[in-house]
Enzyme design. Structure first.
Site, PDB file in Angstrom:
ATOM      1  N   GLU A 156       6.682 107.902 -53.644  1.00  0.00           N
ATOM      2  CA  GLU A 156       6.007 106.777 -54.291  1.00  0.00           C
ATOM      3  C   GLU A 156       4.505 107.022 -54.246  1.00  0.00           C
ATOM      4  OE1 GLU A 156       4.805 103.776 -56.211  1.00  0.00           O
ATOM      5  OE2 GLU A 156       6.977 103.819 -55.908  1.00  0.00           O
TER       6      GLU A 156
ATOM      7  N   ASP B 157       8.951 103.759 -65.439  1.00  0.00           N
ATOM      8  CA  ASP B 157       8.073 103.233 -66.486  1.00  0.00           C
ATOM      9  C   ASP B 157       8.549 103.775 -67.830  1.00  0.00           C
ATOM     10  OD1 ASP B 157       5.933 102.631 -68.241  1.00  0.00           O
ATOM     11  OD2 ASP B 157       4.490 102.725 -66.589  1.00  0.00           O
TER      12      ASP B 157
ATOM     13  N   LYS C 242       5.024 103.850 -75.978  1.00  0.00           N
ATOM     14  CA  LYS C 242       4.280 104.410 -77.103  1.00  0.00           C
ATOM     15  C   LYS C 242       4.578 105.903 -77.259  1.00  0.00           C
ATOM     16  CE  LYS C 242       0.552 101.025 -76.756  1.00  0.00           C
ATOM     17  NZ  LYS C 242      -0.898 100.787 -76.545  1.00  0.00           N
TER      18      LYS C 242
ATOM     19  N   ASP D 246      16.654  98.980 -67.283  1.00  0.00           N
ATOM     20  CA  ASP D 246      16.969  97.780 -68.064  1.00  0.00           C
ATOM     21  C   ASP D 246      16.451  97.928 -69.489  1.00  0.00           C
ATOM     22  OD1 ASP D 246      14.214  97.607 -67.088  1.00  0.00           O
ATOM     23  OD2 ASP D 246      14.211  95.627 -68.021  1.00  0.00           O
TER      24      ASP D 246
ATOM     25  N   GLU E 199      15.004  96.372 -56.180  1.00  0.00           N
ATOM     26  CA  GLU E 199      14.365  95.062 -56.321  1.00  0.00           C
ATOM     27  C   GLU E 199      14.308  94.638 -57.786  1.00  0.00           C
ATOM     28  OE1 GLU E 199      12.438  96.957 -52.631  1.00  0.00           O
ATOM     29  OE2 GLU E 199      13.014  97.610 -54.640  1.00  0.00           O
ATOM     30  N   TYR E 200      13.936  95.589 -58.664  1.00  0.00           N
ATOM     31  CA  TYR E 200      13.866  95.282 -60.091  1.00  0.00           C
ATOM     32  C   TYR E 200      15.241  94.948 -60.653  1.00  0.00           C
ATOM     33  CZ  TYR E 200       8.996  96.778 -60.657  1.00  0.00           C
ATOM     34  OH  TYR E 200       7.629  96.872 -60.596  1.00  0.00           O
ATOM     35  N   GLU E 201      16.228  95.659 -60.214  1.00  0.00           N
ATOM     36  CA  GLU E 201      17.587  95.430 -60.713  1.00  0.00           C
ATOM     37  C   GLU E 201      18.054  94.015 -60.390  1.00  0.00           C
ATOM     38  OE1 GLU E 201      21.982  97.630 -60.483  1.00  0.00           O
ATOM     39  OE2 GLU E 201      20.222  98.502 -59.520  1.00  0.00           O
TER      40      GLU E 201
END
Length: 214
Positions: free
Chosen positions: A69, A118, A122, A154, A192-194
């Site tokens: 990270e 991420d 673009k 996602d 956590e995002y999931e």
């Protein structure tokens, strides 16, 4: 989400350099020695605050896990969670993952996870996507002969792009799941995002792949 600056982060990471390994490139091809055993090593690129890594390490004590990270304030949070977990099969790296071959040797990693990377939507940022072919070249080199790449997101656009990228590179797609939480997979460990996205009803996509030459 912007992380709050932690002025004490450097001192904290230095105090815990047995968990957050400094000078990671010096250990290239010797990570089992750093762990002190010969267990296979799995790598999460962009480990965030560590929920997935800790969940996996609990579920698979026979595997060593490394989380990389770049954000210092985030790796501090992950370190605190690892300390609280009491697990001894996790190491963390506060490093830029732009070229993993500088940190890991050939065939050194047995499994690689890309979780909610991420999307860089673009077109001009395509080369920054972690499923772009230049990153796949890195993964192919550091993964061992049976190494698996597992990708969760996602973002449907990134998922579709990644499937095409994998196919064009020659990976063998072993799973393409368009709604991960619609199946009964007790082995799935959420990030956590999931948890956040799925609680809002967003679909989670997952793909598992191996390099065909393996």
């Amino acid at each position: 989400m912007r992380q709050r600056h932690k002025p004490w982060a450097d001192e904290f990471l230095l105090e815990n350099n047995h968990l957050v390994i400094p000078s990671a490139t010096e250990h290239r091809q010797n990570w089992q020695k750093v762990f002190g055993n010969d267990k296979p090593i799995h790598l999460e690129v962009g480990t965030g605050k560590g929920q997935f890594l800790i969940g996996m390490a609990k579920q698979y004590p026979e595997i060593n896990f490394i989380g990389i990270e770049i954000a210092k304030s985030v790796i501090v949070s992950a370190t605190e969670k690892v300390i609280d977990s009491g697990l001894d099969n996790i190491l963390l790296l506060n490093e830029d993952a732009s070229d993993l071959r500088e940190i890991f040797g050939e065939n050194e990693i047995a499994g690689l996870y890309l979780n909610f990377s991420d999307p860089w939507p673009k077109n001009r940022h395509e080369k920054r996507r972690l499923t772009y072919h230049s990153f796949l070249e890195q993964y192919e080199e550091i993964l061992d002969q049976n190494g698996e790449l597992i990708f969760k997101t996602d973002n449907r656009g990134l998922f579709e792009y990644s499937l095409v990228s994998f196919n064009n590179y020659g990976l063998k797609l072993e799973e393409v799941n368009l709604d991960l939480h619609a199946i009964d997979d007790e082995t799935n460990v959420m990030t956590e995002y999931e948890e956040k996205f799925s609680s809002k009803g967003q679909v989670i996509y997952r793909c598992k792949a191996r390099f065909e030459s393996r």
